[in-house]
Design a protein around this motif. Sequence first.
Motif, PDB file in Angstrom:
ATOM      1  N   GLU A 118       0.818  -1.213   0.000  1.00  9.91           N
ATOM      2  CA  GLU A 118       0.000   0.000   0.000  1.00  9.91           C
ATOM      3  C   GLU A 118       0.859   1.273   0.000  1.00  9.91           C
ATOM      4  O   GLU A 118       1.765   1.438   0.818  1.00  9.91           O
ATOM      5  CB  GLU A 118      -0.912   0.010   1.221  1.00  9.91           C
ATOM      6  N   GLY A 119       0.570   2.130  -0.972  1.00 12.50           N
ATOM      7  CA  GLY A 119       1.270   3.407  -1.078  1.00 12.50           C
ATOM      8  C   GLY A 119       2.650   3.336  -1.696  1.00 12.50           C
ATOM      9  O   GLY A 119       3.327   4.356  -1.824  1.00 12.50           O
ATOM     10  N   ARG A 120       3.097   2.146  -2.082  1.00 15.18           N
ATOM     11  CA  ARG A 120       4.447   1.988  -2.624  1.00 15.18           C
ATOM     12  C   ARG A 120       4.487   1.394  -4.022  1.00 15.18           C
ATOM     13  O   ARG A 120       5.548   1.012  -4.503  1.00 15.18           O
ATOM     14  CB  ARG A 120       5.294   1.129  -1.683  1.00 15.18           C
ATOM     15  N   VAL A 121       3.357   1.312  -4.705  1.00 13.12           N
ATOM     16  CA  VAL A 121       3.305   0.713  -6.037  1.00 13.12           C
ATOM     17  C   VAL A 121       3.173   1.813  -7.082  1.00 13.12           C
ATOM     18  O   VAL A 121       2.382   2.743  -6.938  1.00 13.12           O
ATOM     19  CB  VAL A 121       2.122  -0.274  -6.148  1.00 13.12           C
ATOM     20  N   ARG A 122       3.967   1.699  -8.127  1.00 15.70           N
ATOM     21  CA  ARG A 122       3.909   2.595  -9.285  1.00 15.70           C
ATOM     22  C   ARG A 122       3.722   1.745 -10.536  1.00 15.70           C
ATOM     23  O   ARG A 122       4.164   0.597 -10.587  1.00 15.70           O
ATOM     24  CB  ARG A 122       5.204   3.397  -9.455  1.00 15.70           C
ATOM     25  N   VAL A 123       3.089   2.316 -11.536  1.00 16.38           N
ATOM     26  CA  VAL A 123       2.955   1.635 -12.816  1.00 16.38           C
ATOM     27  C   VAL A 123       4.060   2.154 -13.727  1.00 16.38           C
ATOM     28  O   VAL A 123       4.164   3.348 -13.980  1.00 16.38           O
ATOM     29  CB  VAL A 123       1.560   1.887 -13.438  1.00 16.38           C
ATOM     30  N   GLU A 124       4.896   1.235 -14.199  1.00 19.40           N
ATOM     31  CA  GLU A 124       6.071   1.592 -15.000  1.00 19.40           C
ATOM     32  C   GLU A 124       5.735   1.599 -16.490  1.00 19.40           C
ATOM     33  O   GLU A 124       5.125   0.674 -17.001  1.00 19.40           O
ATOM     34  CB  GLU A 124       7.184   0.568 -14.740  1.00 19.40           C
ATOM     35  N   LEU A 125       6.164   2.657 -17.158  1.00 16.78           N
ATOM     36  CA  LEU A 125       6.021   2.769 -18.604  1.00 16.78           C
ATOM     37  C   LEU A 125       7.399   2.920 -19.224  1.00 16.78           C
ATOM     38  O   LEU A 125       8.255   3.613 -18.670  1.00 16.78           O
ATOM     39  CB  LEU A 125       5.174   3.985 -18.980  1.00 16.78           C
ATOM     40  N   GLN A 126       7.609   2.273 -20.366  1.00 15.43           N
ATOM     41  CA  GLN A 126       8.863   2.399 -21.114  1.00 15.43           C
ATOM     42  C   GLN A 126       8.529   2.644 -22.572  1.00 15.43           C
ATOM     43  O   GLN A 126       7.520   2.147 -23.071  1.00 15.43           O
ATOM     44  CB  GLN A 126       9.709   1.131 -20.999  1.00 15.43           C
ATOM     45  N   ARG A 127       9.379   3.393 -23.232  1.00 14.49           N
ATOM     46  CA  ARG A 127       9.189   3.628 -24.663  1.00 14.49           C
ATOM     47  C   ARG A 127      10.546   3.478 -25.356  1.00 14.49           C
ATOM     48  O   ARG A 127      11.438   4.284 -25.173  1.00 14.49           O
ATOM     49  CB  ARG A 127       8.617   5.021 -24.915  1.00 14.49           C
ATOM     50  N   HIS A 128      10.649   2.414 -26.147  1.00 13.78           N
ATOM     51  CA  HIS A 128      11.883   2.131 -26.886  1.00 13.78           C
ATOM     52  C   HIS A 128      11.657   2.105 -28.396  1.00 13.78           C
ATOM     53  O   HIS A 128      12.489   1.622 -29.143  1.00 13.78           O
ATOM     54  CB  HIS A 128      12.479   0.789 -26.441  1.00 13.78           C
ATOM     55  N   GLY A 129      10.503   2.571 -28.832  1.00 14.38           N
ATOM     56  CA  GLY A 129      10.226   2.602 -30.261  1.00 14.38           C
ATOM     57  C   GLY A 129       9.760   1.285 -30.839  1.00 14.38           C
ATOM     58  O   GLY A 129       9.799   1.090 -32.050  1.00 14.38           O
ATOM     59  N   ARG A 130       9.321   0.360 -29.989  1.00 14.62           N
ATOM     60  CA  ARG A 130       8.802  -0.919 -30.472  1.00 14.62           C
ATOM     61  C   ARG A 130       7.299  -0.823 -30.655  1.00 14.62           C
ATOM     62  O   ARG A 130       6.601  -0.141 -29.908  1.00 14.62           O
ATOM     63  CB  ARG A 130       9.144  -2.017 -29.476  1.00 14.62           C
ATOM     64  N   ARG A 131       6.779  -1.536 -31.640  1.00 12.30           N
ATOM     65  CA  ARG A 131       5.347  -1.467 -31.968  1.00 12.30           C
ATOM     66  C   ARG A 131       4.437  -1.869 -30.802  1.00 12.30           C
ATOM     67  O   ARG A 131       3.399  -1.269 -30.579  1.00 12.30           O
ATOM     68  CB  ARG A 131       5.032  -2.367 -33.150  1.00 12.30           C
TER      69      ARG A 131
END
Length: 77
Positions: free
Chosen positions: A24-37
């Motif tokens: 609780e209170g310590r979770v983040r949703v990670e996003l990455q962008r490397h140019g893949r479809r």
Amino acid sequence: ARALAAEGIDGARRALEQLAWTFEGRVRVELQRHGRRDEEHRNQALLELARRLRLPIVATNGVRYATPDANPLHDVL
């Protein structure tokens, strides 16, 4: 992202709900962008889940090598 790929949006939602409850209170949703479809579809789905569950997001970059001099080997691979 693994749950999303393996079980779809419902599986990813269940996984995020469990993580958010456990940490609780310590979770983040990670996003990455490397140019893949496949990344844009995944990122949009994860953004929607983060909004629904009111989880913060964080943009990261996948680590591919530890030092700059390892870049030529990574480029070859």
